[in-house]
Design a protein around this motif. Sequence first.
Motif, PDB file in Angstrom:
ATOM      1  N   GLY A  79       0.856  -1.180   0.000  1.00 44.62           N
ATOM      2  CA  GLY A  79       0.000   0.000   0.000  1.00 44.62           C
ATOM      3  C   GLY A  79       0.893   1.231   0.000  1.00 44.62           C
ATOM      4  O   GLY A  79       2.003   1.220   0.567  1.00 44.62           O
ATOM      5  N   LEU A  80       0.414   2.286  -0.637  1.00 46.55           N
ATOM      6  CA  LEU A  80       1.223   3.512  -0.676  1.00 46.55           C
ATOM      7  C   LEU A  80       1.432   4.075   0.730  1.00 46.55           C
ATOM      8  O   LEU A  80       2.429   4.751   0.995  1.00 46.55           O
ATOM      9  N   ASP A  81       0.516   3.767   1.640  1.00 45.59           N
ATOM     10  CA  ASP A  81       0.703   4.181   3.038  1.00 45.59           C
ATOM     11  C   ASP A  81       2.081   3.753   3.551  1.00 45.59           C
ATOM     12  O   ASP A  81       2.765   4.516   4.239  1.00 45.59           O
ATOM     13  N   ARG A  86       2.657   5.605  -6.167  1.00 48.58           N
ATOM     14  CA  ARG A  86       1.432   5.164  -6.852  1.00 48.58           C
ATOM     15  C   ARG A  86       0.758   4.084  -6.005  1.00 48.58           C
ATOM     16  O   ARG A  86       1.407   3.410  -5.211  1.00 48.58           O
ATOM     17  N   THR A  87      -0.542   3.929  -6.214  1.00 48.74           N
ATOM     18  CA  THR A  87      -1.256   2.855  -5.528  1.00 48.74           C
ATOM     19  C   THR A  87      -2.142   2.111  -6.513  1.00 48.74           C
ATOM     20  O   THR A  87      -2.576   2.692  -7.518  1.00 48.74           O
ATOM     21  N   PHE A  88      -2.387   0.848  -6.218  1.00 50.47           N
ATOM     22  CA  PHE A  88      -3.343   0.062  -7.012  1.00 50.47           C
ATOM     23  C   PHE A  88      -4.650  -0.105  -6.233  1.00 50.47           C
ATOM     24  O   PHE A  88      -5.506  -0.897  -6.590  1.00 50.47           O
ATOM     25  N   SER A  89      -4.788   0.657  -5.139  1.00 49.58           N
ATOM     26  CA  SER A  89      -6.001   0.594  -4.311  1.00 49.58           C
ATOM     27  C   SER A  89      -7.193   1.244  -4.981  1.00 49.58           C
ATOM     28  O   SER A  89      -8.325   0.831  -4.757  1.00 49.58           O
ATOM     29  N   LYS A  90      -6.947   2.282  -5.746  1.00 50.44           N
ATOM     30  CA  LYS A  90      -8.055   3.143  -6.181  1.00 50.44           C
ATOM     31  C   LYS A  90      -8.545   2.705  -7.559  1.00 50.44           C
ATOM     32  O   LYS A  90      -9.534   2.005  -7.666  1.00 50.44           O
ATOM     33  N   VAL A 120       5.822  13.116  -4.792  1.00 52.69           N
ATOM     34  CA  VAL A 120       4.582  13.365  -5.535  1.00 52.69           C
ATOM     35  C   VAL A 120       3.692  12.143  -5.380  1.00 52.69           C
ATOM     36  O   VAL A 120       3.974  11.068  -5.923  1.00 52.69           O
ATOM     37  N   ASP A 121       2.635  12.298  -4.599  1.00 52.07           N
ATOM     38  CA  ASP A 121       1.693  11.212  -4.360  1.00 52.07           C
ATOM     39  C   ASP A 121       0.699  11.202  -5.519  1.00 52.07           C
ATOM     40  O   ASP A 121      -0.097  12.125  -5.678  1.00 52.07           O
ATOM     41  N   GLU A 122       0.798  10.160  -6.321  1.00 52.07           N
ATOM     42  CA  GLU A 122      -0.082  10.035  -7.496  1.00 52.07           C
ATOM     43  C   GLU A 122      -1.105   8.919  -7.291  1.00 52.07           C
ATOM     44  O   GLU A 122      -1.398   8.143  -8.214  1.00 52.07           O
ATOM     45  N   ALA A 123      -1.678   8.857  -6.087  1.00 58.39           N
ATOM     46  CA  ALA A 123      -2.674   7.812  -5.793  1.00 58.39           C
ATOM     47  C   ALA A 123      -3.837   7.863  -6.789  1.00 58.39           C
ATOM     48  O   ALA A 123      -4.449   6.835  -7.084  1.00 58.39           O
ATOM     49  N   TYR A 124      -4.141   9.065  -7.294  1.00 56.94           N
ATOM     50  CA  TYR A 124      -5.316   9.231  -8.167  1.00 56.94           C
ATOM     51  C   TYR A 124      -4.917   9.616  -9.600  1.00 56.94           C
ATOM     52  O   TYR A 124      -5.730  10.167 -10.344  1.00 56.94           O
ATOM     53  N   ALA A 125      -3.683   9.320  -9.986  1.00 52.93           N
ATOM     54  CA  ALA A 125      -3.171   9.791 -11.285  1.00 52.93           C
ATOM     55  C   ALA A 125      -3.948   9.219 -12.465  1.00 52.93           C
ATOM     56  O   ALA A 125      -4.123   9.902 -13.479  1.00 52.93           O
TER      57      ALA A 125
HETATM   58  C1  LIG Z   1      -3.326  10.710  -1.421  1.00 58.43           C
HETATM   59  C2  LIG Z   1      -3.307   9.288  -0.970  1.00 58.43           C
HETATM   60  N1  LIG Z   1      -2.132   8.651  -0.870  1.00 58.43           N
HETATM   61  C3  LIG Z   1      -2.073   7.378  -0.458  1.00 58.43           C
HETATM   62  C4  LIG Z   1      -3.210   6.685  -0.121  1.00 58.43           C
HETATM   63  C5  LIG Z   1      -3.074   5.295   0.412  1.00 58.43           C
HETATM   64  O1  LIG Z   1      -3.026   4.356  -0.583  1.00 58.43           O
HETATM   65  P1  LIG Z   1      -2.861   2.819  -0.231  1.00 58.43           P
HETATM   66  O2  LIG Z   1      -4.207   2.233  -0.159  1.00 58.43           O
HETATM   67  O3  LIG Z   1      -2.064   2.289  -1.386  1.00 58.43           O
HETATM   68  O4  LIG Z   1      -2.109   2.718   1.055  1.00 58.43           O
HETATM   69  C6  LIG Z   1      -4.444   7.298  -0.207  1.00 58.43           C
HETATM   70  C7  LIG Z   1      -5.660   6.567   0.189  1.00 58.43           C
HETATM   71  O5  LIG Z   1      -6.689   7.117   0.459  1.00 58.43           O
HETATM   72  C8  LIG Z   1      -4.503   8.638  -0.636  1.00 58.43           C
HETATM   73  O6  LIG Z   1      -5.653   9.304  -0.697  1.00 58.43           O
END
Ligand SMILES: Cc1ncc(COP(=O)(O)O)c(C=O)c1O
Length: 347
Positions: free
Chosen positions: A70-72, A201-205, A175-180
């Motif tokens: 997770g990007l967290d 980057r994340t594959f969560s969204k 640069v947090d691209e969670a929603y890129a």
């Molecule tokens: C800006 C941002 N970064 C990171 C995350 C966390 O992503 P992940 O589920 O990969 O930990 C979120 C989740 O809401 C987010 O909004």
Amino acid sequence: MSHYQKPPELYEGLRLHQNENTGGCSPRVIEALARLRPDQIGFYPPYAAATDAVAAYLGVTPDAVTLVNGLDEGIMAVAVAYLRAAIGGPQLEAIVPEPAFEIFRFDTAVAGGKLVQVMPHADFSFPLDEVLAAITPDTRVVFVTNPNNPTGVDVPLDAIRTIAGRIPPGAIVFVDEAYAEFAGVSFIPHLDAFPNVIVGRTFSKAFGLAGLRIGCLVGSPATLDAVRRAVPVYSVNVAAAVAILAALEDLDHLRDYLRQVAESKALLYDACDRLELPYVKSRSNFVLVRAGDRTDALIAGALAKGIYLRDRSTEPGCAGSVRIATGIVEHTRRAIAVIEEVLCAAR
Ligand SMILES: Cc1ncc(COP(=O)(O)O)c(C=O)c1O
């Protein structure tokens, strides 16, 4: 600073409060998980195939990618790697343009860093001058989310380049691209020219894999090196490593979700116009609705009808604001019907 409070564990109704893909992952992911063998579960997971597939998807070489749980986890690793002070040294600083993903604040505190918040413009346009003015010799990380959460507003790539040109040696722009995927814009093609930038980057969204926990950090191998040391070995489990391969083989699933997100946002904007609710135009899969003094009634009324929305009122610049995920069209229609019912009843 108090620790991060997870949103309550609400799973019975419609979850529009955590920006998840409420349609879930590709069916190919489920098939791949079902094919997992006992020996694969018995062994520590291999990452080469997953790393190669993620690198190919992002258009970089595998040595520029580190998978994270997770990007967290990636954000925590960045904080630990860059914000821990040397013994006897000054406290190191993280600049956070607000409103921001709240984890930046908490991870900065965990790593012992000093949080330098930059307050938002009224229209949430990126406060470049204010960020530049906040840079000091002790700045080590500038956290930027593009497009931003909770506003959905984008950050001009030029602003990121300008910040990267002004931070001190040894500092990075994260640069947090969670929603890129939703905005269709990324800093990744510019990383070669800016080795002091790391992209998350994340594959969560967009891919709907939040429950499996997989994301990645992307950057020049030399810059990533310090962060890699702060990521626990084998933190990505074998199910996630297998799932990401299947997810990246089904980009039609992703494209369908992106199409639904665009349609859902248009539907919600129309509903907000009818209800005279101001909102912020979003490049992401959620919309920040300025419900003002109707916020409490909206959140509570929707909750009572099994629709979970996120009150963002305590975030800087967000008084009276509700964040609503806009993904699967059928879910958005359900939510809009409830929002209209709740707000008309409250009149
Ligand atoms: C800006 C941002 N970064 C990171 C995350 C966390 O992503 P992940 O589920 O990969 O930990 C979120 C989740 O809401 C987010 O909004």
